[in-house]
Structure formats: C-alpha cells, structure tokens
Design an enzyme around this catalytic site. Structure first.
Site: not given
Ligand SMILES: *Cc1c(COP(=O)(O)O)cnc(C)c1O
Length: 432
Positions: A146, A241, A269
């Site tokens: 994701y 990511d 995060k």
């Molecule tokens: C949470 C998450 C996102 C999205 O971040 P948001 O601040 O919710 O838009 C993207 N990549 C990874 C791996 C994530 O865990």
C-alpha cells in the site's frame, strides 16, 4: 468483566449520520472484524482510554506514527511552544531545514528531501518525480503493498503476475493505472521477466521494503538485490516506501537495516510524530528536478507546517538521542515467542511474522511471503482473536492484514500480560 461500549455506540451512530461510514479513514470502522469501534478520549504512554472509561494496551499506535507512545512529554512541549508562535505562515521557517537535516542525516540514501503532509502525498509526488526525471511512464508495484490512495498505485494483484493493473476503486480511470504493472512480492523471476520485456519504459519500481500492509511480510535479500540490479541496469528509479518502516526498524529505516540504497525514499508516520507529515527524498540530482529548482510541479499550502515540524523534530531527536531499537527488538522477540507458543499449545495453524517492533500473528501456516500466502489466513478466526483481546483490554489492528506496533512505552509486563491474554483467547478459539 468485558468493557461496556454504550457511549461509543452512540458516538458512532452520530458520526455515521455526518461522515461516510462514521470515520475519516475506512479501516477505523472495524469492517474487517465486524462490530463497532470504541471512540477514543485520550492516550497516555502505552494506553488508550475510550469515552466509556475503558483502558487498552495499544498496539496500533495510530497505525505506526507513535513509536514514542501517546502524548510523549517532549513532543507535547514542542508542539505547545510552536503553537504559541503561530500555527502557519506560508513562508519559510528554520524548523523545516531542521527536520530536513535530521532526515538527511538519518536515512542513508537521502541527500535532499521535500516535506509534504501525508504518506499518500509523498508517494504520489515521488512517482511524478520519477516519471518527470526519467521521461517514462511505466511503474512497477507489488501486490499487497500500500502506498496511500494514489490513483496510479491503487491496484491489487492481477490474476497473473504481470498483467496490467485493474483499478481497485471506482473513480480511478483505467487510464490512470494502465501504466502500472503489478508483480508478486519476493518473486525474483517475475522482476527479471518484467524488466526483460518492459525495462526501458519503466520510470520506477516502488515497494515497501518490509511490508506492513498485508500483515507483516519480510523481503528476501535476493529480492532486494534483484530490484537494485535491474533498476540500475535499465535506468529505472528504485523507490522505497518507508512510510511505515522509516525511523521504526532502525533510525535510518529498512534501508539501513538491509544495507540497501534506493534512489528515492518515501516517508510519513513517525517523521511527523503524530501530526500530518510526509516526505520524499533521495539522490540530489533527482530531487533537483522538483519545482522551483526543476520543472516537476509539487506544492502545498500547509507543507512544512510549524506544528508538524515541531512534533517531527522532537520525535526524531528523541529517537536519535536515545535509540530504542535494540530494546524494541528484545520486546518484540519476547512477544512473538510468547504468541507463537500460545498458538502452538492451542493447536491452531499460525505464523508469527516480525521485524523489530512490527509484527503480525497470521492465522495460517507460514511462511507468509507474498499477498497470496497472506490471503490464506483465516480472517474469521482473526476476528475472534481480535475481539477476545479487546474484551481483555488489548487494542490490536482491526484486520489480519495490518501490522501491529510496539512503542517505547511498552514494558515486559505489558508483553507478558498480552501473551497471557492471548493464551486464554486462543484456547477459547480452539475449543469453539
Ligand atoms: C500509511 C502508509 C502510506 C500512506 O500514508 P498516509 O499518511 O496514510 O497517506 C503509504 N505507504 C505506506 C507503506 C504506509 O504504511
């Protein structure tokens, strides 16, 4: 006595009249486990308190940001001080360079960084930059990873590993995902085949270097090395990511842990310490293509927001000054060993996946190496486990396919209480 949720039920009904599904992000509605979510009044250290007066040991940590636990005094103080000086200026502040410098110093592959307001925004911008820099359109992503709700990345697995993507959500035009190829995580041959066929039109490969978003899945060394080798050979940018793994698995993220150097890294995060921050950064020659130093457009009214910078700086400095990673790994080991033993003595098929302070108890025989093996898990059994733990005062992610997190405020005592509760719940499930 199981907790009462009378007030939370009322609050949820009210929210459902006002907000689609009663929530501002879908997972919070507990759809994957059934039932209704408790409404939170406050957090303190390792604990959440709901509006009915129940207390939970929290293993969600706002889905990853709160590695220091709730309301850490250093973060609270920093945000209070910043607020007194004004919430937002839309003009440069030194705090932005301060956070940028902490990121550049921490993350091995980041030479320059742009700050935004969410992980979604960061990965969307990194993809645009990769396309602008390479002047190519193709993207590779992996099933089960994701990257936020970016149109071009909202694609799950096709039936065959290299089929062109089909959008996961209505509202995403087929055209948006037509250049997105979805491969199987940890599938080295799939990567080699994709590059052999399409390498010279691929702008970027994006992946979670440890996956949290299909439950925890660890990459093989060979997988990471294969990605680096093929992207380098074809002039494709490799994007890690690290929204979830950054500052969590190590101060420098998964890339530090695995000794890998991506071209671009996406953060979110933890980097905002609980306030909305995202970031993308990497090679200076690539980052210089971002406007105004280059032609690739990206902007944000509240980017680099002073309150968010203050929370991020306080969090990273705390992690830098008192690295918790060895201790978190010890606690994680204690927890995963305990949960594994509890599931084994209950006689339930299971697999505990963990890297550092990220973990998942899969209700499936492992190893879980990709989305297909993750989907073998018994989600009904997970739901029973989830509610059994809630009833005993332990707050877990409300889906089998989300990683759980430890914070620096968890102790051996919390872990042992958790394992004891899990033992009782798992034995109940086995009897049912
Ligand atoms: C949470 C998450 C996102 C999205 O971040 P948001 O601040 O919710 O838009 C993207 N990549 C990874 C791996 C994530 O865990």
């Amino acid at each position: 006595m199981p907790p009462s949720h009378v007030r939370s039920r009322e609050a949820f009904q009210r929210a459902c009249r006002l907000i689609p599904g009663g929530v501002n992000s879908p997972a919070r509605a507990f759809g994957a486990v059934g039932g209704q979510p408790p409404f939170i009044e406050r957090g303190e250290g390792a604990y959440l308190h709901d509006i009915d007066g129940n207390q939970y040991v929290d293993y969600v940590g706002s889905w990853g940001p709160l590695i220091l636990g709730h309301a850490h005094p250093r973060v609270v103080r920093a945000v209070e001080d910043a607020m007194r000086r004004g919430a937002s200026f839309g003009a440069p502040t030194e705090a932005e360079s301060h956070l940028a410098e902490l990121i550049v110093d921490a993350v091995p592959s980041i030479e320059m960084v742009r700050l935004v307001s969410s992980g979604t925004e960061a990965s969307m911008s990194a993809i645009r930059l990769a396309r602008g820099f390479t002047r190519r359109d193709g993207i590779v992503k992996f099933a089960g990873c994701y990257h936020g709700h970016v149109d071009s990345l909202l694609v799950q697995a096709g039936s065959s590993a290299t089929t062109l993507g089909v959008p996961t959500s209505p509202g995403v035009p087929v055209g948006c995902t037509a250049d997105t190829m979805v491969l199987r995580y940890n599938d080295v041959q799939g990567v080699a085949d994709a590059f052999a066929a399409h390498g010279d039109r691929l702008a970027a490969v994006i992946l979670e270097p440890v996956v949290g978003n299909m439950g925890l899945v660890r990459p093989t060394d060979e997988f990471l090395e294969t990605l680096r080798r093929h992207t380098e050979k074809y002039g494709t940018l490799l994007i890690y990511d690290e929204v979830m793994t950054g500052f969590r698995l190590a101060y420098g993220g998964a890339q530090q842990l695995f000794h890998q150097m991506p071209d671009l890294t996406v953060l979110g995060k933890i980097v905002g310490g609980g306030l909305p921050v995202g970031a993308y950064g990497g090679r200076a020659d690539v980052m210089k293509h971002v406007m105004p130093s280059g032609p690739v457009f990206q902007a944000g009214t509240l980017s680099g927001n002073p309150l968010a910078m203050a929370a991020g700086i306080a969090t990273l400095e705390e992690l830098r000054d008192r690295p918790p990673y060895a201790r978190l790994d010890e606690l994680g080991e204690r927890l995963s060993t305990g949960l594994g033993e509890a599931a084994r003595s209950a006689g339930l098929p299971h697999c505990v996946a963990r890297v550092g302070s990220m973990w998942t108890l899969f209700f499936a025989n492992g190893p879980v190496v990709d989305y297909d093996s993750a989907k073998q898990a018994d989600t009904a059994r997970f739901a029973r486990f989830f509610w059994g733990m809630m009833d005993r005062g332990f707050y877990l992610p409300c889906s089998q396919f989300e990683a759980a997190f430890l914070s620096t405020r968890h102790t051996e005592k919390h872990i042992d209480q958790t394992v004891e509760a899990a033992r009782a719940v798992l034995a109940e499930i086995a009897r049912a």
